[in-house]
Structure formats: C-alpha cells, structure tokens
Design a protein around this motif. Structure first.
Motif, mmCIF file in Angstrom:
data_model
loop_
_atom_site.group_PDB
_atom_site.id
_atom_site.type_symbol
_atom_site.label_atom_id
_atom_site.label_comp_id
_atom_site.label_asym_id
_atom_site.label_seq_id
_atom_site.Cartn_x
_atom_site.Cartn_y
_atom_site.Cartn_z
ATOM 1 N N ALA A 198 0.868 -1.175 0.000
ATOM 2 C CA ALA A 198 0.000 0.000 0.000
ATOM 3 C C ALA A 198 0.897 1.216 0.000
ATOM 4 O O ALA A 198 2.087 1.119 0.308
ATOM 5 C CB ALA A 198 -0.925 -0.009 1.220
ATOM 6 N N PRO A 199 0.363 2.406 -0.340
ATOM 7 C CA PRO A 199 1.220 3.604 -0.338
ATOM 8 C C PRO A 199 1.916 3.845 0.987
ATOM 9 O O PRO A 199 3.004 4.431 1.025
ATOM 10 C CB PRO A 199 0.231 4.726 -0.672
ATOM 11 N N GLU A 200 1.326 3.383 2.096
ATOM 12 C CA GLU A 200 1.905 3.628 3.420
ATOM 13 C C GLU A 200 2.668 2.436 3.978
ATOM 14 O O GLU A 200 3.239 2.529 5.064
ATOM 15 C CB GLU A 200 0.795 4.001 4.415
ATOM 16 N N THR A 201 2.682 1.305 3.281
ATOM 17 C CA THR A 201 3.218 0.077 3.866
ATOM 18 C C THR A 201 4.163 -0.631 2.906
ATOM 19 O O THR A 201 3.798 -0.894 1.756
ATOM 20 C CB THR A 201 2.086 -0.889 4.247
ATOM 21 N N THR A 202 5.362 -0.940 3.381
ATOM 22 C CA THR A 202 6.351 -1.665 2.594
ATOM 23 C C THR A 202 6.805 -2.904 3.355
ATOM 24 O O THR A 202 7.135 -2.826 4.542
ATOM 25 C CB THR A 202 7.573 -0.782 2.288
ATOM 26 N N SER B 88 10.470 -7.890 7.475
ATOM 27 C CA SER B 88 10.299 -6.593 8.131
ATOM 28 C C SER B 88 9.203 -5.792 7.445
ATOM 29 O O SER B 88 8.883 -6.023 6.282
ATOM 30 C CB SER B 88 11.610 -5.796 8.134
ATOM 31 N N VAL B 89 8.643 -4.841 8.186
ATOM 32 C CA VAL B 89 7.570 -3.987 7.676
ATOM 33 C C VAL B 89 7.884 -2.549 8.038
ATOM 34 O O VAL B 89 8.283 -2.245 9.179
ATOM 35 C CB VAL B 89 6.198 -4.382 8.267
ATOM 36 N N LEU B 90 7.716 -1.642 7.081
ATOM 37 C CA LEU B 90 7.817 -0.198 7.295
ATOM 38 C C LEU B 90 6.441 0.402 7.105
ATOM 39 O O LEU B 90 5.756 0.100 6.124
ATOM 40 C CB LEU B 90 8.801 0.422 6.304
#
Length: 304
Positions: free
Chosen positions: A99-103, A124-126
């Motif tokens: 998603a635009p907010e989640t990598t 990992s998640v950003l």
C-alpha cells in the motif's frame, strides 16, 4: 573465551516517502554486500553492518511509474588472512509496497562463514504514520552458530524541514545467539540528509550491551551515495569502532581477543541495464588486530 560469530539474518527495509527520501531502517544487510548487520560487540561486526544506501538505491520510489517492488539475487565471496574459513554466500531478497503507506521486505540467504554454513530468513515492515513519521518492525533468525537464532528490531523515524530532506531515527534490537547463551541489546541512532542535487549522506552510532560478561561496545558509520536512479548509483561506506568477541570458528587463540577495534570500507556500484533491471557489484575490506578480510559480490535486480 571465544564467542560464536553472530552474522545475523537479513532484514532490510526501504522507505520511499515524498521527494524520494528513501530510508533504510538498518535492520540487517547481507546480500550484495556479503555481510549481515549485527549488534556492536558481536564478532566481525564491521562485516555485519548494514548498507543503508544499498537498499535505498535499490528500492523503487513511488514516482517510478509501474514499480511497486523489487527482487534481487546474488552471490558473494571473501578471503580471510590470519583466520581460517573463507566466506561463500548466496541470497534472494524482495521488497513490495503493499500500500502507499506500507512496505514489506523479506530475505532468504545461505551463508558459509568460518567452516560453517547456515540458512537465515527475515521479514520486516515499514509503516507510514503521517507525512513526517514512520515506524519499522522486523524479525529474523538463522540456523548456524554465527547467526542470531532469534532477533527482533523496532524503530521510529522522523522527517524534518519544509521539504523533509532530513531524517533522524532511533531503533532497538534484541538478539539471541546461535549458541543460545549470548545475548545482545543494541540502541542505534541515525541521521540522513537527502540533497536537492541527488546525493545522500548518512551517519549513525550503534551502542551495544552483550551478555554474559556485560561487554559494551560502540561503533559509528558514515555512508555517501551519488548518481542517478535508472542509470548509475555509487556509494561508499566506512565504519569503525569496537567489537566484543572474535568468532569461535576463526581459528585464533582466545587470549586477548575481547573488546578490540576494527574498520571496514565498502564501495558499491548499482547499474541499470534497462528501465526495470540491472546489476549491483561491491568490494569489501575489513581488518581487526587478528585478521583481514577482502571480498567481492555481484547481484541482479528486477523492478516490477
């Protein structure tokens, strides 16, 4: 007493907020660098420091049309002088912006260090919280004595200024070594500047506390990158500081091999062969009072 080397599993993260301010969380980083980031105080730490701008350079920015992720695979070799057990590594890593907010970032690697071979995995998640704040969380683990059996990373980051070109961050790592005895807790402080001209400068300090023995170690690093995404990107990383223990598999007598200084230098070149694919190559030079390590790595990457 020798302590097992903790060349940790690889959690690497690339965050791409507006203005292409790409930030790597500094979790882990083997892959193209033939290295894995672990806490200061762990054996051969310089080999284990992350390459923030390596992943930053590889991560597609939101302004890159049609690009939501990247996959990369490569191999690395390194020769040790003064210690036994040359290194042979292979890896596959992937980044996907769900998603635009989640990598989300993932990696699977096979590492042969100091006469041992281990498999490691990481996730990992950003996550963006606002235009100025984002957070990171990750977990990883490996099967060899020189890897962390379990590692957890958490961090928070803030962008500063009208154009948000300054990024500062703080992260905390807790790791259990492959021998199930040694433990590390690391506090990591970082700051980066993304210049309008395209170059990036980053620096940081890692403070680690190792048990048993209550061994403290501090290490600093600096990274400079320049070039043009989609064509060529170059980076140079230098880090120096203290390590707590030598790896048990290095074949070096244990006397005096506690709390010593080491230095590593890593230049890297990332070249695009087309709009969505290319290669990355790097060299590594590491030394401590007991041995030296020289290495090289190469990988292929594909944007999608």
């Amino acid at each position: 007493m020798h302590r097992p080397s903790h060349t940790s599993s690889t959690l690497w993260g690339a965050h791409a907020p507006p203005l292409q301010l790409v930030v790597l969380t500094g979790l882990l980083g083997i892959g193209g660098a033939c290295a894995a980031q672990v806490a200061p105080g762990v054996a051969d730490l310089a080999a284990a420091q992350p390459l923030p701008l390596e992943a930053a350079a590889s991560a597609p920015s939101p302004e890159t049309a049609g690009s939501r992720g990247q996959i990369e695979a490569g191999v690395g070799i390194a020769h040790l002088k003064g210690a036994s057990g040359d290194w042979r590594d292979g890896y596959v890593r992937a980044m996907y912006r769900v998603a635009p907010e989640t990598t989300v970032n993932a990696e699977l690697a096979s590492q042969g260090h100091f006469h041992q071979r281990g498999t490691l995995g990481a996730l990992s998640v950003l996550q963006d919280l606002s235009p100025r704040w984002f957070v990171m969380g990750g977990i990883s683990g490996g099967t060899a004595d020189f890897q962390y059996r379990m590692r957890v990373d958490l961090g928070g980051y803030r962008k500063w200024g009208d154009e948000r070109r300054w990024v500062t961050g703080v992260s905390l790592m807790k790791g259990l070594s492959g021998d199930h005895v040694h433990r590390d807790v690391m506090l990591r402080l970082t700051a980066a500047y993304y210049a309008p001209a395209g170059w990036i400068a980053e620096g940081g300090l890692a403070l680690n506390h190792s048990q048993p023995g209550a061994v403290n170690a501090a290490r600093g690093f600096g990274v400079f990158t320049w070039g043009t995404r989609g064509q060529d990107l170059w980076s140079l990383r230098v880090d120096h500081g203290r390590e707590a223990y030598l790896p048990a598999g290095a074949g070096i007598p244990a006397g005096g091999s506690v709390s010593f200084s080491s230095t590593e230098v890593i230049p890297q070149w990332r070249h695009w062969l087309g709009k969505d694919h290319g290669f990355v190559a790097s060299l590594q030079y590491y030394r401590n009072p007991y041995y030296r390590r020289t290495g090289a790595s190469v990988g292929l990457f594909f944007d999608f």
